[in-house]
Scaffold this active site. Sequence first.
Site, PDB file in Angstrom:
ATOM      1  N   GLY A 264       3.170 -14.846   6.119  1.00  0.00           N
ATOM      2  CA  GLY A 264       2.197 -13.791   6.403  1.00  0.00           C
ATOM      3  C   GLY A 264       1.284 -14.042   7.594  1.00  0.00           C
TER       4      GLY A 264
ATOM      5  N   ASN B 283       8.728  -2.828  12.839  1.00  0.00           N
ATOM      6  CA  ASN B 283       9.123  -4.178  12.411  1.00  0.00           C
ATOM      7  C   ASN B 283       8.938  -5.132  13.580  1.00  0.00           C
ATOM      8  OD1 ASN B 283      10.496  -6.276  10.875  1.00  0.00           O
ATOM      9  ND2 ASN B 283      12.284  -5.911  12.165  1.00  0.00           N
TER      10      ASN B 283
ATOM     11  N   GLU C  12       4.192 -13.142  18.873  1.00  0.00           N
ATOM     12  CA  GLU C  12       4.284 -12.100  17.831  1.00  0.00           C
ATOM     13  C   GLU C  12       2.884 -11.658  17.410  1.00  0.00           C
ATOM     14  OE1 GLU C  12       6.969 -12.747  14.536  1.00  0.00           O
ATOM     15  OE2 GLU C  12       8.056 -14.265  15.673  1.00  0.00           O
TER      16      GLU C  12
ATOM     17  N   HIS D 138      10.463  -8.609  15.229  1.00  0.00           N
ATOM     18  CA  HIS D 138      11.667  -9.448  15.185  1.00  0.00           C
ATOM     19  C   HIS D 138      11.520 -10.572  16.216  1.00  0.00           C
ATOM     20  CE1 HIS D 138      15.838 -10.363  14.310  1.00  0.00           C
ATOM     21  NE2 HIS D 138      16.022 -10.517  15.609  1.00  0.00           N
TER      22      HIS D 138
ATOM     23  N   LYS E 286      14.023  -7.631   3.445  1.00  0.00           N
ATOM     24  CA  LYS E 286      14.888  -6.661   2.767  1.00  0.00           C
ATOM     25  C   LYS E 286      14.996  -5.388   3.600  1.00  0.00           C
ATOM     26  CE  LYS E 286      15.490  -8.647  -1.274  1.00  0.00           C
ATOM     27  NZ  LYS E 286      16.793  -8.922  -1.812  1.00  0.00           N
ATOM     28  N   LEU E 287      16.114  -4.697   3.412  1.00  0.00           N
ATOM     29  CA  LEU E 287      16.259  -3.366   3.997  1.00  0.00           C
ATOM     30  C   LEU E 287      15.410  -2.407   3.167  1.00  0.00           C
ATOM     31  CD1 LEU E 287      18.013  -2.404   6.351  1.00  0.00           C
ATOM     32  CD2 LEU E 287      19.795  -1.813   4.706  1.00  0.00           C
TER      33      LEU E 287
HETATM   34  C1  GRF Z   1       8.333 -13.808  12.008  1.00  0.00           C
HETATM   35  O1  GRF Z   1       8.974 -14.668  12.905  1.00  0.00           O
HETATM   36  C2  GRF Z   1       8.883 -12.412  12.157  1.00  0.00           C
HETATM   37  O2  GRF Z   1       9.273 -12.094  13.462  1.00  0.00           O
HETATM   38  C3  GRF Z   1      10.101 -12.443  11.280  1.00  0.00           C
HETATM   39  O3  GRF Z   1       9.702 -13.222  10.176  1.00  0.00           O
HETATM   40  C4  GRF Z   1       8.672 -14.144  10.566  1.00  0.00           C
HETATM   41  C5  GRF Z   1       7.526 -13.926   9.639  1.00  0.00           C
HETATM   42  O4  GRF Z   1       6.484 -14.827   9.841  1.00  0.00           O
HETATM   43  N1  GRF Z   1      10.553 -11.101  10.988  1.00  0.00           N
HETATM   44  P1  GRF Z   1       5.133 -14.643   9.057  1.00  0.00           P
HETATM   45  O5  GRF Z   1       5.452 -14.497   7.584  1.00  0.00           O
HETATM   46  O6  GRF Z   1       4.448 -13.433   9.598  1.00  0.00           O
HETATM   47  O7  GRF Z   1       4.343 -15.891   9.308  1.00  0.00           O
END
Ligand code: GRF
Length: 192
Positions: free
Chosen positions: A12, A107, A179, A109, A91-92
């Site tokens: 998270g 989302n 991110e 990624h 999950k989808l």
């Molecule tokens: C991140 O790398 C995100 O891009 C991917 O899952 C990871 C989640 O990290 N989809 P967090 O749970 O937000 O720390």
Amino acid sequence: MLKIGVYASGGGTNLQSLIDACKEGALKGEVVAVISNNSKAYALVRAAEENIPCFHLSGKTHPEKGSLAKRMLELFEKNGANLIVLAGYMKLLPPEITKRYRDRIINIHPALLPKYGGKGMYGPNVHKAVIEAGEKISGATVHFVDEIFDHGAILIQRTVPVMADDTPETLAARILKIEHQILPMAAGMFLC
Ligand code: GRF
């Protein structure tokens, strides 16, 4: 004002980036509900610490056909969610959710889509594939969510270099930092 419903399966940190951006005023909004398919997800602890309504919902808690999507929708609607963010959700989504929130679900990624996305491309698998392919650049992508994994139109991408001595872990850590910048930025695009 944004009222953000979040799905998360893991640590998270991306959820936290949204919570922090809202608290700091960088993002005009609030996280109004968090749903996880994983009862042990630290994302649920982060939400609880912020007094954000949070729920563990999965095919195990809701085995009857259609009941999981119904409960998810109820919770998001009850809490007034007008944007849904998948922040590390494994999950989808049920089609009822993508239909109801069409063009309001995003989302994050950890790669430069459309490469290195799709089923099985999550966690270390993504970074391992990038390193094995000899890529010199990787990054993160925020995109719209539809019924196919990692498929919808791209909103934001940012790049990082791939170093010669990178492991999936070191590359993941470099990407995770960006991110946390681009996810609140992408959410802010829904303000106008
Ligand atoms: C991140 O790398 C995100 O891009 C991917 O899952 C990871 C989640 O990290 N989809 P967090 O749970 O937000 O720390």
